[in-house]
Write a protein that holds these residues in place. Structure first.
Motif, short mmCIF file in Angstrom:
data_model
loop_
_atom_site.label_atom_id
_atom_site.label_comp_id
_atom_site.label_asym_id
_atom_site.label_seq_id
_atom_site.Cartn_x
_atom_site.Cartn_y
_atom_site.Cartn_z
N VAL A 1 0.86 -1.18 0.00
CA VAL A 1 0.00 0.00 0.00
C VAL A 1 0.89 1.23 0.00
CG1 VAL A 1 -1.73 1.27 1.34
CG2 VAL A 1 -1.86 -1.21 1.19
N LYS B 1 -1.87 15.11 3.04
CA LYS B 1 -1.23 14.25 2.05
C LYS B 1 -1.07 14.94 0.70
CE LYS B 1 -1.61 9.59 0.11
NZ LYS B 1 -2.41 8.36 0.09
N PRO C 1 -8.81 1.37 11.35
CA PRO C 1 -8.36 1.17 9.96
C PRO C 1 -8.83 2.26 9.00
CG PRO C 1 -9.14 -0.90 10.88
CD PRO C 1 -9.49 0.17 11.88
N VAL C 2 -9.85 3.04 9.33
CA VAL C 2 -10.33 4.07 8.41
C VAL C 2 -9.70 5.43 8.65
CG1 VAL C 2 -12.49 2.89 7.89
CG2 VAL C 2 -12.41 4.56 9.77
N GLY C 3 -8.87 5.57 9.70
CA GLY C 3 -8.21 6.85 9.89
C GLY C 3 -7.95 7.17 11.35
N ILE C 4 -7.22 8.26 11.57
CA ILE C 4 -6.98 8.79 12.91
C ILE C 4 -7.68 10.13 13.00
CG2 ILE C 4 -5.25 9.55 14.59
CD1 ILE C 4 -3.18 7.87 13.13
N SER D 1 0.90 4.33 1.37
CA SER D 1 1.31 5.07 2.56
C SER D 1 0.53 4.58 3.76
CB SER D 1 1.08 6.57 2.37
OG SER D 1 -0.29 6.88 2.49
N GLY D 2 1.01 4.91 4.96
CA GLY D 2 0.28 4.57 6.17
C GLY D 2 0.59 3.18 6.67
N PHE D 3 -0.02 2.84 7.82
CA PHE D 3 0.23 1.55 8.44
C PHE D 3 -0.99 0.65 8.31
CE2 PHE D 3 -1.20 4.43 11.85
CZ PHE D 3 -2.29 3.73 12.35
#
Lengths: 353, 353
Positions: free
Chosen positions: B96, B210, B160-163, B98-100
């Protein structure tokens, strides 16, 4: 799904719009918000203008300066290896991890007016033009929600510090009040519902997340249209489908007997943008009831498949008359077009969750 | 700048906290929000717990399941080339962009109580624990703003959908009301001002952008603490300084004669986190008056330089008594510590814009 594309499509192209800036060319008249006012149909066009460079070795990046209330041109040499020019929309600084450094064009909002919804006359002057520090790279992809006699026009506000969603309002399309940025960055594709639901205003929005997650549709609530909260994730990507890489709200949601109908855009990682439908609970729009299995519109006409950024249909507004959904949409990030869809067909094509 | 670090530092470490989950180890008791209640000083600790893997070839990722109200463990093989484990905090899916994909620990909020501000007793049970679909990867870095007799506790909600930033409130630290997500993703480091300014509530926030821009500090306004708008960019990075790569709000802002004082964190691209100060206009906190030229605290003590994520001082709250600023802070993403700073020293160190 069956779609009746107007014979006049594309309804407007960049050739129909005179540049507002001396020395610029119009490269896009697209992604218009839709309103009806005074017996006419208004397209609130996103007009993108690009500075014409006198030197093929130099790219000019336009930047609005709020202190001077004018546009400055930043000169970037094409052989400057710090920059990547491969995406025609942006100039990327490859020494920075993500994002763009400049846009290649400046967008603002201009009105096109029509009695019949097919032949449009474009205003000579901009309707909403950048005016704030958060709009120095332009304002993009307007949507319009009419509540009572007020038209709320909201759009992506782009600047070096981020892309957020800002809003203005008007009652007459002459006098305009700026309400600042209603959704902070990184956010776009906001859609405000046309009435309160159980005492709250609702809006769809599309955060562009970096830490974790994907470009997906969220919903928020408000009691004054200016301040938003109670953010919830609404709808996600679907692997291997036409909406597998990014989705975002499209047209202003409208009420049907079955629920709120939202015509949204979905794209693949190859940047092919289609339109589909989401059906939301009438009493609680944060609940998704159903979703299109197949697109309601795909970019297959020549003016949709080819253009500044080809393979794109992108609607920001519809007019609904009985079973007829007149979906206005940007085609190939270049022009405006319209297709009539049957509301019953859209509803019949939904897959219930 | 002169800082008096308590002799008892670190005040709390993971060894002082019993795991809430069977089979987990506490790896962090840090980044605590600060409140005073009933004659005591409360640290609202971020407690991070990591599942102990019985197999060195397998990493266990903890995920809260709101339907079962329990934690599931996702097993990931260390030799699975799809994943990168180099950052101890996260598991990255390299396929993927970017991101974890997962966190290696689950964080929640636990109270530690003290009469003297130096010796703290940790509650046996969590105070705020994940309870929502937007909190399945945990809740992190709480801050506390007291307004009247109500304590507003807000924190990063990770899933999983965001912070984003979610909020609860309490009057007694027993009964808690959840107010949902007040800032949508990607956002963290929210700081709500302790009183209205010219009729509006204000909050600092830190979008992680981003498309364009950097991790910088923004400000928003509200009339009810739940819905936020009129977002403005407040303060940016400073090239080649200690706050050149990312900044975010730290402690809850407090009123001084010169302006609102915000102790914020700034980091370099090598992830060295220091604390500095921003001075904001008393009547309009969206105006920055002055900013620290040098940090007010740098990670130089052993417990700041070394730990789970070393080289970090990160304050979420202070207690101000006359000229004494008792700055509580997370050290090395592991422990809690406190340093007393002179308010006059902080103000004298500001560079006016």
């Amino acid at each position: 799904m069956k779609a009746y594309r107007y014979e006049q499509n594309p309804l407007l192209t960049p050739l129909d719009v005179k540049p507002h800036h001396a020395g610029f060319e119009v490269i896009g008249a697209f992604n218009a918000g839709i309103a009806t006012y005074g017996g006419e149909i208004f397209m609130l066009l996103r007009v993108a203008e690009r500075p014409i460079s006198p030197n093929p070795g130099i790219v000019l990046a336009p930047v609005y300066d709020p202190d001077k209330n004018g546009v400055e041109l930043v000169e970037i040499r094409k052989d400057d290896t710090r920059y990547d020019f491969s995406d025609p929309r942006v100039i990327v600084d490859v020494t920075v991890g993500s994002g763009f450094a400049y846009l290649t064009s400046l967008s603002y909002i201009r009105i096109a007016r029509s009695k019949d919804g097919r032949r449009f006359a474009v205003d000579d002057k901009p309707f909403v033009y950048p005016s704030q520090r958060l709009e120095t790279f332009g304002i993009e992809d307007p949507r319009v929600t009419q509540i009572g006699d007020t038209y709320y026009v909201y759009f992506s506000a782009v600047s070096p510090v981020g892309i957020g969603e800002s809003m203005v309002s008007t009652k007459d399309f002459v006098n305009v009040t700026h309400h600042g940025m209603i959704f902070g960055p990184d956010n776009k594709d906001v859609l405000i519902f046309p009435e309160k639901v159980n005492g709250k205003y609702y809006a769809l929005h599309r955060p562009t997340v970096k830490s974790v997650g994907y470009p997906e549709i969220w919903i928020a609530e408000s009691d004054n249209l200016l301040y938003w909260g109670n953010h919830k994730h609404l709808a996600g990507l679907r692997g291997d489908m036409w909406d597998s890489a990014r989705i975002g709200g499209g047209a202003v949601p409208f009420r049907t007997e079955k629920g709120w109908l939202e015509l949204y855009h979905g794209a693949t990682k190859e940047h092919r943008y289609c339109m589909g439908a989401l059906l939301l609970d009438l009493d609680d729009p944060s609940k998704v009831i159903a979703r299109s299995g197949v697109p309601v519109l795909e970019p297959i006409a020549d003016y949709e498949a080819n253009g500044f950024f080809g393979g794109v249909v992108f609607s920001c507004g519809v007019i609904v008359e009985g079973d007829v959904v007149k979906m206005y949409y940007g085609a190939a990030d270049t022009s405006m077009a319209c297709a009539e869809l049957s509301l019953q067909d859209i509803l019949d094509g939904l897959v219930y969750l």
